[in-house]
Design a protein around this motif. Structure first.
Motif, PDB file in Angstrom:
ATOM      1  N   TYR A   1       0.830  -1.207   0.000  1.00 45.85           N
ATOM      2  CA  TYR A   1       0.000   0.000   0.000  1.00 45.85           C
ATOM      3  C   TYR A   1       0.864   1.256   0.000  1.00 45.85           C
ATOM      4  O   TYR A   1       0.567   2.227  -0.717  1.00 45.85           O
ATOM      5  CB  TYR A   1      -0.940   0.016   1.207  1.00 45.85           C
ATOM      6  N   GLU A   2       1.943   1.248   0.789  1.00 39.80           N
ATOM      7  CA  GLU A   2       2.823   2.415   0.822  1.00 39.80           C
ATOM      8  C   GLU A   2       3.509   2.637  -0.524  1.00 39.80           C
ATOM      9  O   GLU A   2       3.830   3.769  -0.885  1.00 39.80           O
ATOM     10  CB  GLU A   2       3.867   2.269   1.931  1.00 39.80           C
TER      11      GLU A   2
ATOM     12  N   GLU B   1       0.422   4.139  -2.711  1.00 35.07           N
ATOM     13  CA  GLU B   1      -0.226   5.387  -2.302  1.00 35.07           C
ATOM     14  C   GLU B   1       0.295   6.633  -3.015  1.00 35.07           C
ATOM     15  O   GLU B   1      -0.519   7.487  -3.424  1.00 35.07           O
ATOM     16  CB  GLU B   1      -0.107   5.554  -0.786  1.00 35.07           C
TER      17      GLU B   1
ATOM     18  N   LEU C   1      -1.556   7.501  -6.270  1.00 34.28           N
ATOM     19  CA  LEU C   1      -3.003   7.691  -6.292  1.00 34.28           C
ATOM     20  C   LEU C   1      -3.363   9.164  -6.437  1.00 34.28           C
ATOM     21  O   LEU C   1      -2.776  10.029  -5.777  1.00 34.28           O
ATOM     22  CB  LEU C   1      -3.623   7.133  -5.012  1.00 34.28           C
TER      23      LEU C   1
ATOM     24  N   LYS D   1      -7.351   8.196  -3.490  1.00 29.20           N
ATOM     25  CA  LYS D   1      -6.865   8.145  -2.114  1.00 29.20           C
ATOM     26  C   LYS D   1      -8.008   8.361  -1.136  1.00 29.20           C
ATOM     27  O   LYS D   1      -8.132   7.642  -0.131  1.00 29.20           O
ATOM     28  CB  LYS D   1      -5.781   9.186  -1.884  1.00 29.20           C
TER      29      LYS D   1
ATOM     30  N   ASP E   1      -9.331   5.587   1.497  1.00 27.02           N
ATOM     31  CA  ASP E   1      -9.333   5.951   2.914  1.00 27.02           C
ATOM     32  C   ASP E   1     -10.724   5.751   3.513  1.00 27.02           C
ATOM     33  O   ASP E   1     -10.863   5.256   4.646  1.00 27.02           O
ATOM     34  CB  ASP E   1      -8.913   7.416   3.090  1.00 27.02           C
TER      35      ASP E   1
ATOM     36  N   TYR F   1      -1.485   2.326 -10.667  1.00 29.68           N
ATOM     37  CA  TYR F   1      -0.566   1.364 -10.048  1.00 29.68           C
ATOM     38  C   TYR F   1      -1.037  -0.041 -10.424  1.00 29.68           C
ATOM     39  O   TYR F   1      -1.735  -0.695  -9.667  1.00 29.68           O
ATOM     40  CB  TYR F   1      -0.558   1.535  -8.519  1.00 29.68           C
TER      41      TYR F   1
ATOM     42  N   ILE G   1      -5.002  -3.786   0.106  1.00 30.58           N
ATOM     43  CA  ILE G   1      -5.826  -2.959   0.985  1.00 30.58           C
ATOM     44  C   ILE G   1      -6.099  -3.644   2.319  1.00 30.58           C
ATOM     45  O   ILE G   1      -5.993  -3.022   3.390  1.00 30.58           O
ATOM     46  CB  ILE G   1      -7.136  -2.572   0.272  1.00 30.58           C
TER      47      ILE G   1
ATOM     48  N   LYS H   1      -3.151  -3.408   4.560  1.00 24.98           N
ATOM     49  CA  LYS H   1      -3.029  -2.068   5.118  1.00 24.98           C
ATOM     50  C   LYS H   1      -4.012  -1.861   6.260  1.00 24.98           C
ATOM     51  O   LYS H   1      -3.651  -1.314   7.327  1.00 24.98           O
ATOM     52  CB  LYS H   1      -3.265  -1.033   4.016  1.00 24.98           C
TER      53      LYS H   1
END
Length: 396
Positions: A172-173, A176, A179, A184, A188, A219, A240, A243
């Motif tokens: 995820y990092e 991110e 995005l 994002k 979230d 991505y 996801i 995360k």
């Protein structure tokens, strides 16, 4: 009976070998011979050189069946060609290998620890899958009596053993920064909503075609040409949900540690918060059982991609005589009684209240731990499981 076991670095490999070897104890088998095939999983689904070599091993050993923890399409391909049964017991979730076309090979008997995972494939009419929860190595655990030094080392009020999902595979990092603000914000939002709900996972269903198309543009994640997994599955389960689990574990541990001293065992030695004693990695075979036995309260915070199944950690805690406090997982209802064998929490406030109550009520806590241990040592050992596996093979 002869079994060819795929020897990989996995939890429980030593324990399943031991269980197969003890099949002669009650006359289930007159004799058992085990051959080990060292295997390093590099992700290959086809490799002509490997397939030829493994086929040669099967012809030389002539096993009644091949066994592995988790499912490997390349192993199934060779077993199908050689006409030998392939038995696999899956304890990982997610496991994209299950979406390989090879899953329907007639040689397969694939045992899945999560009933939701089983339902996903069985509902499509796939006859090669079976539901089989995880187990405990009773012989090994019963022999592990802690020394005075170990009692001093591992005794604590509250502990958690597990990944923080910050150490590795942190996709995820990586994703991110790519995005746009809309994506994002959307991710979230669904992650925040999911963290409020136990017992059902809706992340994959929230990844609509438009969202997946936008994610693929920003991505891209690959799928396998010989499988039926979707891009939504890959984003939801491998990126996801991991995360979410990392965020959730950090939140829950910080909340608990604000009220009670908490000992954490994880590979991420940098994670810290007030009240948390991070002791780093703990060895699964030689140390972890003492952690579970000597902690007054053992926490389980399930990886979000495990939708209904009982994580191996929970069986290990119960098998060591540890008191288990866990999030809600539906499969517990099949075998255990909450408040009698274990305890589950409904939200953060409920978790803090239950930890506090059971830390004060020693007799009740110990009675629940003993009940849970008694049940797993009777009904959920590796010895019980290998006999269940053999019964499925006989009935096929």
């Amino acid at each position: 009976m002869k079994i060819l076991i795929i020897d990989i670095a996995s939890f429980g490999n030593e324990d399943i070998v031991d269980a197969f070897r003890h099949l002669t104890d009650d006359g289930t088998c007159d004799s058992v011979e085990i051959a080990l095939f060292p295997y390093e999983n590099n992700g290959d689904r086809r490799n002509a050189q490997f397939e030829e070599r493994f086929a040669g091993v099967i012809r030389k050993e002539t096993p009644d069946f091949v066994f592995s923890f988790n499912y490997f399409p390349i192993i199934s391909t060779v077993c199908e060609a050689e006409g030998v049964r392939y038995v696999s017991w899956v304890y990982d979730s997610p496991l994209v290998n299950l979406y390989s076309y090879t899953l329907i090979n007639k040689c397969n008997a694939v045992f899945l620890f999560d009933s939701q995972m089983y339902d996903t494939f069985a509902s499509q009419g796939i006859p090669t899958v079976h539901y089989l929860p995880m187990a405990v190595p009773a012989r090994r655990l019963l022999q592990m009596e802690p020394s005075p030094e170990q009692r001093e080392q591992f005794r604590c009020d509250v502990s958690f053993v597990g990944s923080m999902y910050t150490e590795e595979f942190n996709l995820y990092e990586r994703m991110e920064p790519h995005l746009d603000p809309y994506l994002k914000g959307y991710l979230d939002g669904i992650m925040t909503a999911q963290r409020q709900v136990d017992g059902v996972n809706f992340i994959e269903s929230c990844l609509t075609g438009d969202i997946v198309d936008r994610l693929m543009k920003e991505y891209p994640v690959p799928t396998n040409p010989d499988g039926v997994e979707t891009h939504a599955y890959m984003y939801a389960q491998y990126i996801i949900n991991r995360k979410i689990t990392g965020l959730e574990r950090a939140e829950i541990l910080k909340t608990a540690a604000a009220h009670f001293p908490l000992t954490l065992y994880t590979r991420d030695e940098k994670f810290t918060a007030p009240g948390i004693d991070n002791r780093g990695f703990v060895n699964y075979y030689t140390e972890m059982p003492y952690v579970f036995a000597l902690s007054k309260v053992n926490l389980n915070i399930t990886l979000r991609s495990i939708q209904k199944g009982i994580p191996l950690r929970c069986f290990d805690i119960l098998g060591c005589g540890g008191f288990l406090v866990t999030n809600y997982q539906e499969d517990f209802n099949r075998f255990f009684v909450p408040g009698e064998d274990y305890v589950y929490y409904e939200d953060r406030k409920d978790l803090v209240n239950k930890i506090g109550w059971y830390l004060r009520e020693d007799d009740r806590r110990q009675a629940i731990a003993e009940s849970g241990r008694r049940k797993v040592l009777q009904d959920h050992t590796f010895d019980v499981r290998v006999r269940q596996i053999l019964q499925v093979l006989r009935d096929a």
